[in-house]
Design a protein around this motif. Structure first.
Motif, PDB file in Angstrom:
ATOM      1  N   ASN A 319       0.823  -1.212   0.000  1.00 32.59           N
ATOM      2  CA  ASN A 319       0.000   0.000   0.000  1.00 32.59           C
ATOM      3  C   ASN A 319       0.858   1.264   0.000  1.00 32.59           C
ATOM      4  O   ASN A 319       0.413   2.316  -0.462  1.00 32.59           O
ATOM      5  CB  ASN A 319      -0.925   0.021   1.221  1.00 32.59           C
ATOM      6  N   VAL A 320       2.073   1.150   0.529  1.00 34.30           N
ATOM      7  CA  VAL A 320       2.986   2.306   0.510  1.00 34.30           C
ATOM      8  C   VAL A 320       3.292   2.694  -0.934  1.00 34.30           C
ATOM      9  O   VAL A 320       3.313   3.888  -1.289  1.00 34.30           O
ATOM     10  CB  VAL A 320       4.289   1.980   1.266  1.00 34.30           C
ATOM     11  N   LEU A 321       3.511   1.694  -1.778  1.00 37.98           N
ATOM     12  CA  LEU A 321       3.822   1.966  -3.188  1.00 37.98           C
ATOM     13  C   LEU A 321       2.595   2.517  -3.911  1.00 37.98           C
ATOM     14  O   LEU A 321       2.705   3.453  -4.711  1.00 37.98           O
ATOM     15  CB  LEU A 321       4.313   0.688  -3.861  1.00 37.98           C
ATOM     16  N   ARG A 322       1.430   1.929  -3.640  1.00 39.22           N
ATOM     17  CA  ARG A 322       0.208   2.440  -4.275  1.00 39.22           C
ATOM     18  C   ARG A 322      -0.022   3.901  -3.883  1.00 39.22           C
ATOM     19  O   ARG A 322      -0.380   4.739  -4.716  1.00 39.22           O
ATOM     20  CB  ARG A 322      -0.992   1.592  -3.846  1.00 39.22           C
ATOM     21  N   SER A 323       0.174   4.194  -2.614  1.00 39.41           N
ATOM     22  CA  SER A 323      -0.054   5.561  -2.142  1.00 39.41           C
ATOM     23  C   SER A 323       0.929   6.547  -2.749  1.00 39.41           C
ATOM     24  O   SER A 323       0.578   7.697  -3.024  1.00 39.41           O
ATOM     25  CB  SER A 323       0.037   5.608  -0.612  1.00 39.41           C
ATOM     26  N   THR A 324       2.158   6.106  -2.946  1.00 37.12           N
ATOM     27  CA  THR A 324       3.165   6.991  -3.545  1.00 37.12           C
ATOM     28  C   THR A 324       2.750   7.383  -4.961  1.00 37.12           C
ATOM     29  O   THR A 324       2.812   8.564  -5.342  1.00 37.12           O
ATOM     30  CB  THR A 324       4.538   6.300  -3.566  1.00 37.12           C
ATOM     31  N   ALA A 335      -4.086  18.888  -7.204  1.00 33.66           N
ATOM     32  CA  ALA A 335      -4.905  18.877  -5.988  1.00 33.66           C
ATOM     33  C   ALA A 335      -4.442  19.987  -5.046  1.00 33.66           C
ATOM     34  O   ALA A 335      -3.238  20.229  -4.884  1.00 33.66           O
ATOM     35  CB  ALA A 335      -4.810  17.527  -5.301  1.00 33.66           C
ATOM     36  N   ASP A 336      -5.396  20.643  -4.408  1.00 32.39           N
ATOM     37  CA  ASP A 336      -5.055  21.701  -3.454  1.00 32.39           C
ATOM     38  C   ASP A 336      -4.654  21.131  -2.108  1.00 32.39           C
ATOM     39  O   ASP A 336      -3.880  21.748  -1.365  1.00 32.39           O
ATOM     40  CB  ASP A 336      -6.255  22.638  -3.277  1.00 32.39           C
ATOM     41  N   ALA A 337      -5.197  19.981  -1.752  1.00 37.16           N
ATOM     42  CA  ALA A 337      -4.847  19.278  -0.520  1.00 37.16           C
ATOM     43  C   ALA A 337      -4.744  17.801  -0.845  1.00 37.16           C
ATOM     44  O   ALA A 337      -5.475  17.279  -1.684  1.00 37.16           O
ATOM     45  CB  ALA A 337      -5.889  19.517   0.570  1.00 37.16           C
ATOM     46  N   ILE A 338      -3.827  17.108  -0.178  1.00 32.38           N
ATOM     47  CA  ILE A 338      -3.630  15.674  -0.398  1.00 32.38           C
ATOM     48  C   ILE A 338      -3.564  14.972   0.945  1.00 32.38           C
ATOM     49  O   ILE A 338      -2.894  15.438   1.874  1.00 32.38           O
ATOM     50  CB  ILE A 338      -2.346  15.391  -1.200  1.00 32.38           C
ATOM     51  N   THR A 339      -4.255  13.846   1.040  1.00 33.04           N
ATOM     52  CA  THR A 339      -4.172  12.985   2.214  1.00 33.04           C
ATOM     53  C   THR A 339      -3.708  11.612   1.770  1.00 33.04           C
ATOM     54  O   THR A 339      -4.287  11.018   0.852  1.00 33.04           O
ATOM     55  CB  THR A 339      -5.531  12.851   2.919  1.00 33.04           C
ATOM     56  N   VAL A 340      -2.668  11.111   2.402  1.00 36.65           N
ATOM     57  CA  VAL A 340      -2.186   9.753   2.170  1.00 36.65           C
ATOM     58  C   VAL A 340      -2.601   8.909   3.368  1.00 36.65           C
ATOM     59  O   VAL A 340      -2.181   9.176   4.498  1.00 36.65           O
ATOM     60  CB  VAL A 340      -0.654   9.725   1.995  1.00 36.65           C
ATOM     61  N   LEU A 341      -3.438   7.905   3.128  1.00 39.63           N
ATOM     62  CA  LEU A 341      -3.846   7.021   4.207  1.00 39.63           C
ATOM     63  C   LEU A 341      -2.682   6.118   4.600  1.00 39.63           C
ATOM     64  O   LEU A 341      -1.936   5.648   3.730  1.00 39.63           O
ATOM     65  CB  LEU A 341      -5.040   6.166   3.779  1.00 39.63           C
ATOM     66  N   PRO A 342      -2.498   5.821   5.886  1.00 42.24           N
ATOM     67  CA  PRO A 342      -1.421   4.915   6.310  1.00 42.24           C
ATOM     68  C   PRO A 342      -1.594   3.517   5.719  1.00 42.24           C
ATOM     69  O   PRO A 342      -2.706   3.069   5.451  1.00 42.24           O
ATOM     70  CB  PRO A 342      -1.572   4.899   7.837  1.00 42.24           C
ATOM     71  N   TYR A 343      -0.489   2.826   5.536  1.00 37.84           N
ATOM     72  CA  TYR A 343      -0.516   1.524   4.857  1.00 37.84           C
ATOM     73  C   TYR A 343      -1.347   0.491   5.609  1.00 37.84           C
ATOM     74  O   TYR A 343      -1.860  -0.464   5.027  1.00 37.84           O
ATOM     75  CB  TYR A 343       0.904   1.004   4.640  1.00 37.84           C
ATOM     76  N   ASP A 344      -1.502   0.650   6.938  1.00 32.30           N
ATOM     77  CA  ASP A 344      -2.215  -0.326   7.757  1.00 32.30           C
ATOM     78  C   ASP A 344      -3.656   0.078   8.029  1.00 32.30           C
ATOM     79  O   ASP A 344      -4.292  -0.426   8.961  1.00 32.30           O
ATOM     80  CB  ASP A 344      -1.475  -0.559   9.075  1.00 32.30           C
ATOM     81  N   GLY A 348      -6.802  -1.567  10.828  1.00 33.70           N
ATOM     82  CA  GLY A 348      -7.397  -0.866  11.962  1.00 33.70           C
ATOM     83  C   GLY A 348      -6.813   0.527  12.102  1.00 33.70           C
ATOM     84  O   GLY A 348      -6.402   1.142  11.120  1.00 33.70           O
ATOM     85  N   LEU A 349      -6.782   1.010  13.319  1.00 31.20           N
ATOM     86  CA  LEU A 349      -6.260   2.355  13.574  1.00 31.20           C
ATOM     87  C   LEU A 349      -4.746   2.355  13.408  1.00 31.20           C
ATOM     88  O   LEU A 349      -4.058   1.500  13.975  1.00 31.20           O
ATOM     89  CB  LEU A 349      -6.648   2.806  14.984  1.00 31.20           C
ATOM     90  N   PRO A 350      -4.212   3.270  12.633  1.00 29.79           N
ATOM     91  CA  PRO A 350      -2.779   3.229  12.305  1.00 29.79           C
ATOM     92  C   PRO A 350      -1.897   3.521  13.514  1.00 29.79           C
ATOM     93  O   PRO A 350      -2.292   4.210  14.459  1.00 29.79           O
ATOM     94  CB  PRO A 350      -2.629   4.320  11.240  1.00 29.79           C
ATOM     95  N   GLU A 351      -0.682   2.992  13.438  1.00 29.01           N
ATOM     96  CA  GLU A 351       0.302   3.253  14.483  1.00 29.01           C
ATOM     97  C   GLU A 351       1.146   4.464  14.096  1.00 29.01           C
ATOM     98  O   GLU A 351       1.027   4.998  12.993  1.00 29.01           O
ATOM     99  CB  GLU A 351       1.193   2.036  14.667  1.00 29.01           C
ATOM    100  N   ARG A 352       2.016   4.886  15.002  1.00 29.51           N
ATOM    101  CA  ARG A 352       2.809   6.099  14.755  1.00 29.51           C
ATOM    102  C   ARG A 352       3.726   5.944  13.543  1.00 29.51           C
ATOM    103  O   ARG A 352       3.865   6.870  12.734  1.00 29.51           O
ATOM    104  CB  ARG A 352       3.648   6.411  16.002  1.00 29.51           C
ATOM    105  N   PHE A 353       4.339   4.768  13.391  1.00 30.26           N
ATOM    106  CA  PHE A 353       5.254   4.557  12.269  1.00 30.26           C
ATOM    107  C   PHE A 353       4.519   4.662  10.933  1.00 30.26           C
ATOM    108  O   PHE A 353       5.019   5.283   9.987  1.00 30.26           O
ATOM    109  CB  PHE A 353       5.933   3.195  12.398  1.00 30.26           C
TER     110      PHE A 353
END
Length: 618
Positions: A319-324, A335-344, A348-353
């Motif tokens: 998912n890291v590669l897809r998001s990139t 895009a004026d704003a971009i959000t990248v969802l965490p790979y996990d 569930g709820l993403p961790e800090r890393f």
């Protein structure tokens, strides 16, 4: 003497017809003369269709009558709402949906201290509680870092909570969006849409020059299965529905236009993402032109979010590669704003890393790749311009169909939108099942013996049977893996089939690897038997079940005896890796080949092996 070097100057000029003839010459090699393709047929063979009724041509050339490109910040806003700032090319906006207020507040501050430029809070049963919005935003300077909220089940409450926080700051400089989107909420929950609160939301922010009230969120449609063209048409149709309602409540189009943001999906198809964003701005500007909005106020503010639909539960690091790629497409698309969802995110709820990886993905794109230093970097590319035109034209046609159905609210309530999405999803299902649209790490090259990522689970959103529920592309393959996992839990071992490797490894190696990877999609293991007696050994190891013969170069020599030995040993199902016709007169029970419906095949194979009909999600 000219300073210009003409590299093609010594070659005769070539035309598109010349190119077609050359293509036909190549494709006709090896074809019987009565099966030869004409130049036009050869070109058609190389044309590729993609979702949304779009097509990719094999060759793009300068149009005879090219469309004027225009400039960023000017009609029709295809090239961007405005010129980019070289220091802040877009708003790096990260999502926070953890109901643990302390964890959310800490994550917000961590993000803002490390390059994120705005905060997006998701509020409601599947996110942060309304009463915790002020606590989560404590310490955030809203004049520097805008805050936006979203909610599926309590938009008025989320909007009021953010407004209360904004009211405590300097009204002239705070920035944000109240996130009102009743049609988006209706789509996601299945409840009736209530547009009566839009005018109040606009009135509530009247004294806040940098705060908007409305976000048209098209993600529920795309995540439920809509194609990219329909996603844009639903976004525009929703915006028009809001314009109509606001006008009936005394808010004119010019003022209403300035209150609406758009949130759309960014995908790993980078060119389609670029074209979608460019087409959305063009179509929305056309709407503004029709309703009399001044030309300089017609540019759509766009927020691109990496699509949940493309995320996988299994092998989530892909998912890291897809998001990139998606973030790059969103950037190049303006895009004026971009959000990248965490790979996990799926786990569930993403961790800090994972949050750090997500934010750094777009920060590196902006600061190190230099893609953010150019406004509309893809502008003028013949393919991009052609694709933008096609998306805009088809999205406008789909928008007109929604309008003919009574507008977005009526089309949503009557099930017209749901049916269109169902049709889109059915069409895509075949492409996924045949792996013409592959999913790396899931339907292609699965990671064997993978340990599932464990995260705190989100609270499920309560919905009705009319809701457009998110349907990730990888879900059908993950269900197969779950069945195998349930089988392993019940029996102590993963389901396996035997491989009869005929001939030498040089003969069967490629087919063996192909079969192992295909079966691995469902978590099915293999036991390979080699040598002249491989069939007998495979039969002994897999009595009454399934054996697959592998070896295209050995079929002619070994197939008849091998299949006969397997039949005599009582093997319940004999399959061949490749096409059955490769065996000549020898008959088998089925074939495994590239392009087949692997979902149906693997599901049937699991049935035969005795796997539970459904497995618990890992």
């Amino acid at each position: 003497m000219s300073d210009t070097m003409s590299l093609a100057g010594d070659f005769p000029a070539q035309t598109e017809d010349d190119w077609r003839r050359l293509v036909a010459g190549v494709l006709n090699k090896g074809r019987p003369e009565d099966k030869h393709l004409s130049p036009e047929e050869a070109e058609a063979k190389l044309r590729t269709g993609i979702p949304g009724g779009l097509s990719i041509e094999p060759l793009y050339v300068r149009p005879e009558s090219p469309r004027a490109l225009g400039l960023p910040g000017e009609m029709p806003f295809t090239r961007g709402r405005a010129l980019r700032s070289p220091t802040l090319p877009w708003d790096v906006r990260q999502l926070h949906d953890d109901p643990d207020t302390a964890a959310t507040r800490a994550a917000i501050m961590d993000d803002l201290e490390h390059g994120v430029t705005s905060v997006w809070l998701h509020v409601g049963a599947d996110g942060l509680a309304v009463g915790d919005v002020a606590i989560a935003l404590g310490g955030v300077d809203l004049a520097i870092a805008p805050a936006v909220v979203s909610s599926w089940d309590d938009q008025p409450g989320a909007a009021a909570a953010l407004l209360a926080v904004l009211s405590e700051a300097d009204w002239a400089v705070v920035q944000g969006n109240l996130g009102l989107d009743p049609l988006g909420a209706a789509a996601r929950t299945g409840e009736a849409a209530d547009l009566s609160g839009l005018a109040k939301g606009v009135a509530d922010v009247a004294d806040f020059p940098k705060v908007r009230a409305i976000t048209v969120d098209a993600r529920p449609y795309y995540d439920a299965g809509a194609d990219g063209v329909d996603e844009i048409s639903y976004a525009v149709a929703t915006g028009v529905a809001y314009l109509r309602r606001l006008e009936s409540d005394g808010v004119g189009p010019e003022k209403a236009f300035g209150q609406i943001d758009f949130r759309v999906s960014a995908t790993a198809d980078q060119f389609l993402t670029i074209a979608k964003l460019r087409a959305l701005r063009r179509v929305w500007a056309r709407v503004g032109e029709v309703v009399g909005v001044p030309a300089d106020a017609r540019g759509a503010y766009t927020h691109a979010v990496t699509a949940l639909r493309m995320f996988t539960r299994d092998d989530p690091w892909t998912n890291v590669l897809r998001s990139t790629i998606a973030a790059f497409g969103a950037s190049a698309g303006g895009a004026d704003a971009i959000t990248v969802l965490p790979y996990d995110t799926v786990a569930g709820l993403p961790e800090r890393f994972s949050r750090r990886l997500a934010r750094n993905t777009q920060i590196i794109l902006a600061d190190e790749s230099n893609v953010g230093r150019v406004t509309d970097p893809a502008g003028g590319a013949w393919y991009v311009e052609d694709l933008t035109d096609e998306v805009a034209e088809k999205a406008w046609a789909a928008f007109q169909e929604i309008e003919s159905a009574g507008g977005m609210a009526q089309a949503l309530a009557d099930g017209v939108v749901a049916q269109r999405i169902s049709d889109d999803r059915d069409a895509e299902a075949g492409q996924l099942a045949s792996r013409r649209h592959p999913i790396t790490g899931v339907s292609m090259f699965p990671l064997a013996a993978e340990q599932p990522v464990q995260r705190r689970k989100r609270t499920a959103l309560a919905t009705s049977d009319k809701a457009l529920v998110p349907h990730r592309d990888s879900l059908v393959f993950e269900a197969l893996r779950d069945r195998s996992a349930a089988f392993a839990t019940a029996t102590g071992a993963a389901p396996t089939v035997g491989l009869a490797a005929l001939g030498t490894r040089r003969d069967f190696g490629a087919r063996e690897t192909f079969v192992q990877n295909l079966l691995g999609v469902a978590g099915i293991g293999t036991v390979t038997q080699e040598g002249d007696d491989s069939a007998a050994k495979a039969a002994a190891a897999s009595p009454d079940t399934v054996v697959i013969a592998c070896s295209p170069k050995g079929y002619g020599k070994y197939a008849a005896d091998a299949v006969a030995a397997l039949r005599a040993a009582g093997v319940g199902q004999v399959l061949v890796a490749g096409r059955a016709k490769e065996l000549g007169e020898t008959t088998v029970d089925g074939a495994i080949y590239d392009g087949m419906d692997i979902v149906a095949f693997l599901g049937g194979l699991l049935d035969r092996l005795g796997a539970p009909a459904e497995g618990a999600s890992r």
